[in-house]
Every structure is written in structure tokens, then in C-alpha cells.
Scaffold this motif. Sequence first.
Motif, mmCIF file in Angstrom:
data_model
loop_
_atom_site.group_PDB
_atom_site.id
_atom_site.type_symbol
_atom_site.label_atom_id
_atom_site.label_comp_id
_atom_site.label_asym_id
_atom_site.label_seq_id
_atom_site.Cartn_x
_atom_site.Cartn_y
_atom_site.Cartn_z
ATOM 1 N N UNK A 1 11.561 5.988 3.456
ATOM 2 C CA UNK A 1 11.587 6.211 1.956
ATOM 3 C C UNK A 1 11.371 4.929 0.982
ATOM 4 N N UNK A 2 11.823 3.745 1.547
ATOM 5 C CA UNK A 2 11.524 2.412 0.517
ATOM 6 C C UNK A 2 10.278 1.899 0.933
ATOM 7 N N UNK A 3 9.567 2.409 1.621
ATOM 8 C CA UNK A 3 8.518 1.429 2.474
ATOM 9 C C UNK A 3 7.314 1.589 1.519
ATOM 10 N N UNK A 4 6.765 0.480 1.314
ATOM 11 C CA UNK A 4 5.471 0.444 0.215
ATOM 12 C C UNK A 4 4.307 1.292 0.702
ATOM 13 N N UNK A 5 4.332 1.679 1.957
ATOM 14 C CA UNK A 5 3.083 2.243 2.520
ATOM 15 C C UNK A 5 3.137 3.654 2.215
ATOM 16 N N UNK A 6 4.298 4.278 1.787
ATOM 17 C CA UNK A 6 4.384 5.734 1.407
ATOM 18 C C UNK A 6 4.041 6.024 0.142
ATOM 19 N N UNK A 7 3.227 6.897 0.000
ATOM 20 C CA UNK A 7 2.743 7.527 -1.266
ATOM 21 C C UNK A 7 3.004 9.017 -1.452
ATOM 22 N N UNK B 1 -3.930 21.178 -8.750
ATOM 23 C CA UNK B 1 -3.762 22.329 -8.573
ATOM 24 C C UNK B 1 -2.979 23.315 -7.811
ATOM 25 N N UNK B 2 -2.158 22.684 -7.055
ATOM 26 C CA UNK B 2 -1.013 23.400 -6.617
ATOM 27 C C UNK B 2 0.237 23.064 -7.074
ATOM 28 N N UNK B 3 0.470 21.799 -7.590
ATOM 29 C CA UNK B 3 1.534 21.152 -8.230
ATOM 30 C C UNK B 3 2.167 20.719 -6.895
ATOM 31 N N UNK B 4 1.647 19.921 -6.016
ATOM 32 C CA UNK B 4 2.428 19.666 -4.660
ATOM 33 C C UNK B 4 2.297 18.229 -4.608
ATOM 34 N N UNK B 5 3.193 17.572 -4.043
ATOM 35 C CA UNK B 5 3.205 16.216 -3.691
ATOM 36 C C UNK B 5 3.116 15.950 -2.208
ATOM 37 N N UNK B 6 2.022 15.282 -1.586
ATOM 38 C CA UNK B 6 1.705 15.330 -0.219
ATOM 39 C C UNK B 6 2.298 13.667 0.218
ATOM 40 N N UNK B 7 2.999 13.719 1.067
ATOM 41 C CA UNK B 7 3.323 12.564 1.651
ATOM 42 C C UNK B 7 2.093 11.939 2.426
ATOM 43 N N UNK C 1 -3.272 -5.944 1.035
ATOM 44 C CA UNK C 1 -3.872 -7.101 1.226
ATOM 45 C C UNK C 1 -3.844 -7.795 -0.268
ATOM 46 N N UNK C 2 -2.921 -9.067 -0.002
ATOM 47 C CA UNK C 2 -2.543 -9.772 -1.066
ATOM 48 C C UNK C 2 -1.749 -9.025 -2.125
ATOM 49 N N UNK C 3 -0.935 -8.009 -1.666
ATOM 50 C CA UNK C 3 0.152 -7.345 -2.642
ATOM 51 C C UNK C 3 -0.669 -6.090 -2.907
ATOM 52 N N UNK C 4 -1.899 -5.906 -2.772
ATOM 53 C CA UNK C 4 -2.690 -4.741 -3.500
ATOM 54 C C UNK C 4 -2.880 -3.704 -2.532
ATOM 55 N N UNK C 5 -2.668 -2.311 -2.810
ATOM 56 C CA UNK C 5 -2.893 -1.325 -1.945
ATOM 57 C C UNK C 5 -3.810 -0.207 -2.944
#
Length: 406
Positions: free
Chosen positions: A337-343, A349-355, A362-366
Motif C-alpha cells: 500500500x505504501x510502495x511508490x510503484x502502486x497507482x 466512465x465507470x468511476x472505478x480505480x484500478x490498481x 528514474x531520478x525520482x520520476x515516474x
Amino acid sequence: MPDKNNINTNLPLSGLRVLDFGQFIAGPVCAALLADLGADVIRVERIGGNPDRYVTPLDKSLPDVGAMYAFANRNKRSIALNLTDASAREVFERLLMTSDAVVTNMSQRALQKLGLDLPALQRIKPTIVASNVTAYGNEGPWKMRTGFDGMAQAISGAMHMSGENGNPRKSYVHFVDFYAGAISAIGLLASLLQRQTKGVAVGVETSLLASAMMMMNSVFAEEGVLHPDRAGIGNRAHSGGPADTFETSDGTIILQVLGNAKFALLCKLIGHDELASDARFATDNLRGHNADTLNPIVQAWCRSLTSEECVDRLTEAGLCAAPVLSPLQALDHPQIKQHSSLHKIHYPEADIHVPTFLPIEVDGERSAAAPAPQLGVHSNEILRELGYSTAEIDEFVKSGVTAIKP
């Protein structure tokens, strides 16, 4: 939805355009990794959409965005194009002229039929580079066959080694597809670098079979030299121990111990120091061979504790262990849950949030993690970028050259 104007220009592939003709996993994952790094990736597919769109639908209001499609096509734009139409070929050629690379995962026969093989592409744009993933490679009696991840797991021996008691078992995770996609992306980036430094554009080829064989290489090294003819033993390790899953008072953990020093730490922790000097457990190989004797001792210790207690005590002792979780439990684990790779990508359109997990930073940027596009949602936008007028685009829609989703 993804917008080329919203691409993070701080990412290393900003300014690169990639055409993605992939389906299912290997090709789309290759292109998705490039998109994660800032490339403008345009997924090009048939008017009705490729079949991978519809696998495991997430919501009835998003019929063309299934779970498989969503994770492998994040951060891309979509254009629907009927490549069998002469007018569509002209659109394709104009699109190719604005692009740097092409990603596919097809047999050579399919590539040639669609005009996507490297010689055909380079006749249009000599500097284009391309990456392709086949099932079994371009040599040998199976070179024209198609196949999925499971076939590569089977023929490479991975299913045999993942099974137990003579029952082969395919991994639920499509690890061959993912690995092939990553290898393909690396090869494509190397080709782009060569074009930049040497002025030569080349194609990149890999296969599901080559990827599976590479991941099995240590097994093949042992078999090729020592010929032990190993069989699958489930979660255990042939060389190492204790290395298995163990039941706790409220679940299951996995523990993997390698090396005599780590084994001595375990013996002290579980109150059996005598095992460290037992000749039956003197080496990793012996501990793996004598797991039927060793594992029950460890199992008794684990069963007296909860999974969290087991993992915490093992970790504090300097050993490697983790709980065995369901996917639903994994999403709720604090480390994940706290990992920065998780979005959690919002599909309005469906009002859903997809993990969705973006593996590269790269240098702190995703990348911004935009939703996988619905079919043809960027067709109009892309055609306008190519210089087509409203009247021309309307005619393309009427004649079936393209499809546009509002």
C-alpha cells in the motif's frame, strides 16, 4: 485519457514515438514500459478491437477495457485502423513516418501479411527500428507456430519443475510473457542507441521460448553437466533448506535458508542448535535432500506462532521469510500500500480505480499513470496530428478506415 501533451518531459524517453501493434501481454508490456519512461506510445488495432481488450472485463460501462488490457496498455493512446484498406495503408505510412519504433508480437508470416516486417517498414522509413516477440523463434521446425506463455512454460521444463509428485503445474503468473516483454524493451532501446551512435537501424527479435529457457538456465546447466534428471518437489528447493512453505497458527509463510551461517541462525532461533552440527544437514544440498527430516522440526515451531510473529522473528534473526497472501490480502499489505510503484488509476466512465504497478523510477520520476485507452478514443486526435482535415476524417469513418470513440 493519455495525452501526448501531458507526457512527463523529465522522463528519458520523452519525445520518442512508438507504434504498438502488440496483443495480450509480451508486446503490449514492452510498449507499456517504454510509455512508463515517457514515450508517446500509440496502440494501433483493428476496427473492432483486438481480443485482449475483452479478457476479464472490469465494469459493464467499460466493455473494451478488461483487466489484462488495463495493466499492459497504461499511458498509451489508441487509434483504430483497418490495415487491409488501401486508404488506411496511406494513414499507416504517414503515421510510421512520424515514429521512431514499432513493437509487435507476431509470427513472421503474420508480420509479412500485415506489412509489419522490418524490410517492409524500412522501405517506408529506413531509420525505423522494430522489436518483435514470437512464440518459438525464427529457426527450427516450430518457427511458424503460435503460442502463449503456458506453452513456453511447458516446453522449457518449467512446468515439470514447478509441479509435485509427477504432476506438472503451470505458474498462474504469466512470467514468460512479462520477461519476454522486458527483454524486448531492452533490445529496442539498444537498437535506438545504435541508431543514434552509429546511424544504423536494426530489428530486435526474441521469443517466449528463448525467455523461458533463459530463466531455466541454471537448471539446464546442472542437467547438462551432472544429469540428475530432477523432478518437481513443489515449494521446496533441491539445493537448500529449509526452503518451503510452512503452516502457522493463522496462515502460511515461506522461508528460504541458504548457506551454513544462515542455517545456524535458524537453528538457534527455533531452539535446535544441535541441527547445525548434524551431518545430515551439513550443506545446502544435504539440507535439500533431507527436507523430509528437517522440515517437520521447523514446521512445529512455525505452527506455534502466527504468520506475523513467525516472519518478524525470522527477519529479526537475519533470515528471509514472508507471509503467503491472497491477491486481495496483498493489496492491503502495508508494504504494498505504501510502495511508490502502486497507482490507483481512475476510469471516470465507470468511476472505478484500478490498481496498477509501475516498476521503473528514474531520478525520482515516474510517469503519470494514465488509464489504458478505450478503442479509438484518440483516432481523431492522431489523424489531425498527421494533417488530415475534418472532412477527410469523416470520410475515413464512413468508409471503415478508422473508428472514433467520443
